[in-house]
Motif scaffolding. Sequence first.
Motif, short mmCIF file in Angstrom:
data_model
loop_
_atom_site.label_atom_id
_atom_site.label_comp_id
_atom_site.label_asym_id
_atom_site.label_seq_id
_atom_site.Cartn_x
_atom_site.Cartn_y
_atom_site.Cartn_z
N ASP A 61 42.69 38.65 47.87
CA ASP A 61 43.20 39.13 46.59
C ASP A 61 41.99 39.38 45.70
O ASP A 61 41.11 38.52 45.61
CB ASP A 61 44.12 38.08 45.97
N ILE A 62 41.94 40.54 45.05
CA ILE A 62 40.80 40.90 44.20
C ILE A 62 41.30 41.21 42.79
O ILE A 62 42.25 41.97 42.63
CB ILE A 62 40.05 42.13 44.76
N ALA A 63 40.64 40.63 41.81
CA ALA A 63 40.98 40.90 40.41
C ALA A 63 39.70 41.00 39.61
O ALA A 63 38.64 40.53 40.02
CB ALA A 63 41.85 39.78 39.87
N SER A 64 39.81 41.63 38.45
CA SER A 64 38.66 41.80 37.56
C SER A 64 38.93 41.07 36.25
O SER A 64 39.99 41.20 35.67
CB SER A 64 38.44 43.29 37.30
N VAL A 65 37.93 40.28 35.83
CA VAL A 65 38.00 39.60 34.55
C VAL A 65 36.67 39.85 33.85
O VAL A 65 35.64 39.35 34.28
CB VAL A 65 38.23 38.08 34.73
N GLN A 66 36.70 40.69 32.81
CA GLN A 66 35.51 41.12 32.09
C GLN A 66 34.50 41.70 33.08
O GLN A 66 34.81 42.64 33.77
CB GLN A 66 34.95 39.98 31.25
N GLU A 67 33.30 41.14 33.18
CA GLU A 67 32.28 41.68 34.09
C GLU A 67 32.21 40.89 35.38
O GLU A 67 31.18 40.87 36.06
CB GLU A 67 30.92 41.68 33.39
N THR A 68 33.31 40.26 35.74
CA THR A 68 33.35 39.43 36.95
C THR A 68 34.49 39.89 37.85
O THR A 68 35.59 40.14 37.39
CB THR A 68 33.56 37.95 36.58
N ILE A 69 34.18 39.99 39.13
CA ILE A 69 35.20 40.26 40.14
C ILE A 69 35.56 38.94 40.79
O ILE A 69 34.67 38.20 41.24
CB ILE A 69 34.69 41.25 41.22
N LYS A 70 36.84 38.61 40.81
CA LYS A 70 37.31 37.39 41.47
C LYS A 70 37.94 37.79 42.80
O LYS A 70 38.86 38.60 42.83
CB LYS A 70 38.34 36.66 40.61
N VAL A 71 37.41 37.22 43.87
CA VAL A 71 37.93 37.47 45.21
C VAL A 71 38.46 36.14 45.74
O VAL A 71 37.70 35.18 45.89
CB VAL A 71 36.85 38.02 46.14
N VAL A 72 39.76 36.09 45.99
CA VAL A 72 40.40 34.89 46.50
C VAL A 72 40.69 35.09 47.98
O VAL A 72 41.27 36.10 48.37
CB VAL A 72 41.71 34.58 45.74
N PHE A 73 40.25 34.13 48.79
CA PHE A 73 40.51 34.14 50.23
C PHE A 73 41.47 33.01 50.56
O PHE A 73 41.31 31.89 50.08
CB PHE A 73 39.21 33.90 51.02
N GLU A 74 42.47 33.31 51.39
CA GLU A 74 43.39 32.29 51.89
C GLU A 74 43.40 32.38 53.40
O GLU A 74 43.59 33.46 53.97
CB GLU A 74 44.80 32.49 51.33
#
Length: 160
Positions: A61-74
Amino acid sequence: MGMESYFFTLEVKCALTPDTIRRAFENKYSVSKYSRPSGCLFKRRVVDDDRFVIDKKAVVDIASVQETIKVVFELCFSNFERNLGYIFDVSKWVSSFGSETKLTVLNSQCDFDMLDIDGFKAVINREYSEKLRLFRDEYGETDEDILPHDFYDGKKRKRY
């Protein structure tokens, strides 16, 4: 997230968009749609367009928060040892898109860029040791790639 799965998040400081990162995944890995059980009486599956599967091993799952990309792996505990090396390599590749990467595992956060494979394994093992033990007590040692939400369809509980 049930007993069968573990997850972690990479927070990558970069100027890329989630769509750009997803296309990069599609160019490097075997990417497929993620579908999960609907939870209804009839075993209908629902496609989740926000997440995708890489190499039939991990849900991303990939999301963007300001200048950060959050990549969640399950991932599923079913092939835990082998998949830790695999997902570490994927994580190193993802971290190469940015200038700084933080790893969050449950309530623990550290500088991913400073970790080698052994350090990464130590963090995951420390945070999930009890859950892994419970999984192995219930299902025994397994050596197959199964997505977390498909685990219960593919495995039967151990008989005593």
